[in-house]
Design an enzyme around this catalytic site. Structure first.
Site, mmCIF file in Angstrom:
data_model
loop_
_atom_site.group_PDB
_atom_site.id
_atom_site.type_symbol
_atom_site.label_atom_id
_atom_site.label_comp_id
_atom_site.label_asym_id
_atom_site.label_seq_id
_atom_site.Cartn_x
_atom_site.Cartn_y
_atom_site.Cartn_z
ATOM 1 N N CYS A 47 18.137 55.098 -10.155
ATOM 2 C CA CYS A 47 17.714 53.707 -10.345
ATOM 3 C C CYS A 47 17.097 53.495 -11.725
ATOM 4 O O CYS A 47 17.058 52.388 -12.223
ATOM 5 C CB CYS A 47 16.741 53.306 -9.259
ATOM 6 S SG CYS A 47 15.450 54.501 -9.028
ATOM 7 N N GLU A 95 11.470 49.525 -3.562
ATOM 8 C CA GLU A 95 11.902 50.138 -4.828
ATOM 9 C C GLU A 95 13.412 49.951 -4.876
ATOM 10 O O GLU A 95 14.139 50.591 -4.120
ATOM 11 C CB GLU A 95 11.576 51.640 -4.845
ATOM 12 C CG GLU A 95 10.119 51.979 -4.691
ATOM 13 C CD GLU A 95 9.298 51.657 -5.924
ATOM 14 O OE1 GLU A 95 9.881 51.259 -6.952
ATOM 15 O OE2 GLU A 95 8.064 51.791 -5.846
ATOM 16 N N GLY A 136 16.142 51.610 -2.122
ATOM 17 C CA GLY A 136 17.590 51.462 -2.000
ATOM 18 C C GLY A 136 18.063 50.285 -2.820
ATOM 19 O O GLY A 136 17.442 49.922 -3.822
ATOM 20 N N SER A 137 19.135 49.666 -2.358
ATOM 21 C CA SER A 137 19.737 48.584 -3.131
ATOM 22 C C SER A 137 18.955 47.286 -2.966
ATOM 23 O O SER A 137 18.274 47.074 -1.959
ATOM 24 C CB SER A 137 21.181 48.386 -2.679
ATOM 25 O OG SER A 137 21.203 48.029 -1.321
ATOM 26 N N THR A 138 19.089 46.405 -3.926
ATOM 27 C CA THR A 138 18.412 45.112 -3.878
ATOM 28 C C THR A 138 18.908 44.301 -2.679
ATOM 29 O O THR A 138 18.123 43.650 -1.990
ATOM 30 C CB THR A 138 18.643 44.368 -5.209
ATOM 31 O OG1 THR A 138 18.054 45.164 -6.255
ATOM 32 C CG2 THR A 138 18.002 42.998 -5.216
ATOM 33 N N GLY A 157 17.338 45.676 0.420
ATOM 34 C CA GLY A 157 15.901 45.395 0.325
ATOM 35 C C GLY A 157 15.577 43.969 0.746
ATOM 36 O O GLY A 157 14.579 43.715 1.439
HETATM 37 P P1 NAP Z 1 21.211 51.239 0.347
HETATM 38 O O1 NAP Z 1 22.584 50.984 0.777
HETATM 39 O O2 NAP Z 1 20.338 50.101 0.061
HETATM 40 O O3 NAP Z 1 20.579 52.177 1.469
HETATM 41 C C1 NAP Z 1 19.259 52.644 1.414
HETATM 42 C C2 NAP Z 1 18.804 53.007 2.801
HETATM 43 O O4 NAP Z 1 18.744 51.838 3.618
HETATM 44 C C3 NAP Z 1 19.720 53.977 3.526
HETATM 45 O O5 NAP Z 1 18.934 54.835 4.320
HETATM 46 C C4 NAP Z 1 20.537 53.035 4.402
HETATM 47 O O6 NAP Z 1 21.089 53.658 5.524
HETATM 48 C C5 NAP Z 1 19.495 52.021 4.803
HETATM 49 N N1 NAP Z 1 20.023 50.728 5.218
HETATM 50 C C6 NAP Z 1 21.259 50.204 4.994
HETATM 51 N N2 NAP Z 1 21.329 48.960 5.502
HETATM 52 C C7 NAP Z 1 20.124 48.694 6.071
HETATM 53 C C8 NAP Z 1 19.572 47.562 6.730
HETATM 54 N N3 NAP Z 1 20.263 46.432 6.902
HETATM 55 N N4 NAP Z 1 18.293 47.617 7.162
HETATM 56 C C9 NAP Z 1 17.553 48.736 6.951
HETATM 57 N N5 NAP Z 1 18.029 49.836 6.341
HETATM 58 C C10 NAP Z 1 19.289 49.813 5.888
HETATM 59 O O7 NAP Z 1 21.138 52.125 -0.957
HETATM 60 P P2 NAP Z 1 21.917 53.457 -1.249
HETATM 61 O O8 NAP Z 1 23.366 53.088 -1.253
HETATM 62 O O9 NAP Z 1 21.454 54.541 -0.373
HETATM 63 O O10 NAP Z 1 21.358 53.825 -2.716
HETATM 64 C C11 NAP Z 1 21.780 53.198 -3.882
HETATM 65 C C12 NAP Z 1 20.860 52.043 -4.280
HETATM 66 O O11 NAP Z 1 19.482 52.373 -4.160
HETATM 67 C C13 NAP Z 1 21.018 51.648 -5.729
HETATM 68 O O12 NAP Z 1 21.105 50.256 -5.844
HETATM 69 C C14 NAP Z 1 19.741 52.143 -6.417
HETATM 70 O O13 NAP Z 1 19.325 51.494 -7.553
HETATM 71 C C15 NAP Z 1 18.742 52.019 -5.346
HETATM 72 N N6 NAP Z 1 17.643 52.974 -5.564
HETATM 73 C C16 NAP Z 1 16.446 52.537 -6.043
HETATM 74 C C17 NAP Z 1 15.415 53.414 -6.295
HETATM 75 C C18 NAP Z 1 14.071 52.965 -6.795
HETATM 76 O O14 NAP Z 1 13.130 53.737 -6.737
HETATM 77 N N7 NAP Z 1 13.913 51.756 -7.281
HETATM 78 C C19 NAP Z 1 15.588 54.761 -6.030
HETATM 79 C C20 NAP Z 1 16.798 55.188 -5.555
HETATM 80 C C21 NAP Z 1 17.825 54.275 -5.322
HETATM 81 P P3 NAP Z 1 22.624 54.205 5.528
HETATM 82 O O15 NAP Z 1 22.711 55.265 4.519
HETATM 83 O O16 NAP Z 1 22.798 54.738 6.876
HETATM 84 O O17 NAP Z 1 23.469 53.022 5.207
#
Ligand code: NAP
Ligand code: MG
Length: 463
Positions: free
Chosen positions: A264, A230, A208-210, A213
């Site tokens: 990503c 990741e 997910g997002s940095t 993470g």
């Molecule tokens: P995100 O907001 O970081 O969410 C990722 C996951 O974490 C979701 O299931 C989210 O649940 C959950 N989450 C949110 N807050 C949390 C917390 N405080 N503790 C634990 N879990 C929590 O990311 P996104 O908006 O889904 O995706 C976009 C981001 O992911 C981009 O920055 C992208 O670069 C990154 N990404 C990276 C990769 C890689 O392989 N490097 C791959 C794909 C995406 P909710 O949906 O319920 O909020």
């Protein structure tokens, strides 16, 4: 009874399903079931555990079209992309099924006895999944976790839970015992944080997002959980004047607009040698015209909508007047594709050229179909620009000079690079970030190390 959330099709804005929003108690119950299922799962003979994983892969293959349609309905991604990703899920499960009885320990020459190593399972793994590749990224964690003898609790993104839920049903149909693979839907701030802190969870595999993470890592530190992250990226394609410019320009849309740029690994910066920028832009604008946006179930369409209205607003914000330049100046779009009228969270593929490296849209992850074209002078300049980011996930090098391609590949700080190609992800090869794009590797045989601990055993044989 849990509350529910309504899942929306981003191409039509119509509701497609209601899914439970689980709470803390339900998360704890899932972890307890996972813990309980562990010993029996590990006791299954390796060849039989591998067989169950192959049956699971076969279930995915049998339901491939259903899963692909579900992914497209939920995420809005082009159906061709969904089909490829579901195909990859089956391949991932076959690959790790094959690893179950090949993840061997070693014997080590030592004085006074025999020394050996075992790869021990960790126990309960929590997988936290983003919305951009819901089923593919779930499989990247489920495959190695199950192969190494762990049980797993998956927390999908709130807006895209449907394929993960279906995957868990298919695992049961394949004969994988209850409790080994569970999916808990709900909020990141509730289910996600609980899994990251839960004392009975041994490892969190997060994508997910940095920003999130960082929070997951902090919460996991309370019980010294293993963590793999990741995270985001701001990857560059570096295009030299000795490259096949036709191929490089024709490949640019696929490298940044795939999955509507919600990737990503998106090459959201195109660094182009100054002497060929004009010719490159000419070729690129033709390629952008061919990048059709529309109904993602139409197999001729290249790109669907953004995943949510809220996310489209975020992407728009990067191009709003006053948001681009370090000096607050406007961003001018050089070439923009067309989008459909009517419902759907559409955003056109957009080329910003020339962009200044200091602009916000050239520095931050947009996660939408926007590419910043930035000129460079020579190899040294290209390396400096490519590495001038806190991220380090992927990137591409376009040149016909083999030695230069290797110099660049060694100099760019990113976990996954490709030469004369934009391909970042393969089942057989490791995938992951450097710098603030995260740590730990998924896929390939490398992933097995992140789901097991090495135990060393010394047996005295002297006297
Ligand atoms: P995100 O907001 O970081 O969410 C990722 C996951 O974490 C979701 O299931 C989210 O649940 C959950 N989450 C949110 N807050 C949390 C917390 N405080 N503790 C634990 N879990 C929590 O990311 P996104 O908006 O889904 O995706 C976009 C981001 O992911 C981009 O920055 C992208 O670069 C990154 N990404 C990276 C990769 C890689 O392989 N490097 C791959 C794909 C995406 P909710 O949906 O319920 O909020
Ligand atoms: Mg989010």
């Amino acid at each position: 009874m849990s509350d529910t959330t309504t899942v929306i099709n981003p191409a039509t804005e119509s509701p497609i399903a209601d899914v439970p929003i689980r709470g803390l108690d339900e998360t704890d119950e899932a972890v307890a079931r996972s813990l309980e299922a562990g010993p029996a799962w590990r006791a299954i003979a390796p060849a039989d555990r591998a067989r169950l994983m192959r049956r699971f892969a076969a279930q995915v293959e049998e339901h491939a079209e259903e899963l692909a349609q579900l992914e497209t309905a939920n995420v809005g991604k082009a159906i061709g992309e969904s089909r490829d990703e579901v195909g990859m899920v089956a391949e991932v499960l076959y690959f790790y099924a094959g690893a179950v009885d090949k993840h061997r320990g070693a014997t080590v020459p030592v004085a006074g006895g025999v020394d050996m190593t075992f790869h021990e399972p960790l126990g309960v793994v929590a997988a936290i999944i983003p919305w951009n590749f819901p089923i593919a990224i779930t499989s990247w964690k489920v495959g190695p976790a199950l192969a190494t003898g762990n049980t797993i609790v998956v927390k999908p993104a709130e807006v895209t839970p449907l394929t993960a839920l279906r995957l868990a049903e298919l695992a049961l149909d394949a004969g994988i015992p209850e409790g080994v693979l569970q999916v808990v839907t709900g909020r990141g701030s509730v289910v996600g944080t609980r899994l990251a802190e839960h004392p009975d969870v041994a490892k969190v595999a997060f994508t997910g997002s940095t920003e999130v993470g960082r929070d997951v890592m902090a919460r996991a530190s309370g019980t010294i959980k293993r963590v793999t992250l990741e995270l985001g990226g701001k990857s560059a394609s570096v295009i030299f004047d000795d490259a096949d410019l036709e191929v490089a320009a024709a490949s640019t849309p696929g490298g940044v607009f795939a999955n509507a740029g919600q990737d990503c690994c998106a090459r959201s910066r195109a660094l182009v040698q100054r002497s060929v920028v004009d010719r490159y832009l000419e070729l690129l604008s033709k390629a952008v015209e061919g990048w059709t946006v529309g109904d993602p179930t139409d197999p001729t369409v290249k790109m669907g909508p953004m995943v949510t209205a809220a996310h489209r607003r975020v992407v728009e914000g990067f191009l709003a007047p006053g948001m681009g330049g370090a000096d607050g100046g406007p961003v001018s779009a050089y070439a923009r594709g067309a989008v459909p009228e009517g419902p759907g969270y559409w955003f056109p593929p957009t080329v910003v050229a020339p962009a200044e490296p200091g602009w916000r849209m050239a520095r931050e992850e947009i996660f939408g179909p926007v590419v910043a074209v930035i000129p460079f002078d020579d190899e040294e300049d290209a390396i400096r620009l490519a590495n001038d980011t806190p991220f380090g996930l992927s990137g591409s090098i376009w040149t016909r000079d083999g030695a230069r391609s290797l110099r660049m590949a060694r100099a760019i700080q990113a976990g996954n690079l490709s030469v004369n190609s934009n391909s970042s992800v393969r089942v057989q090869t490791s995938f992951g970030g450097m710098k603030q794009s995260g740590f730990g590797r998924e896929l390939g045989l490398e992933a097995l190390a992140s789901y097991s601990d090495v135990k060393n055993v010394f047996v005295a044989t002297d006297g």
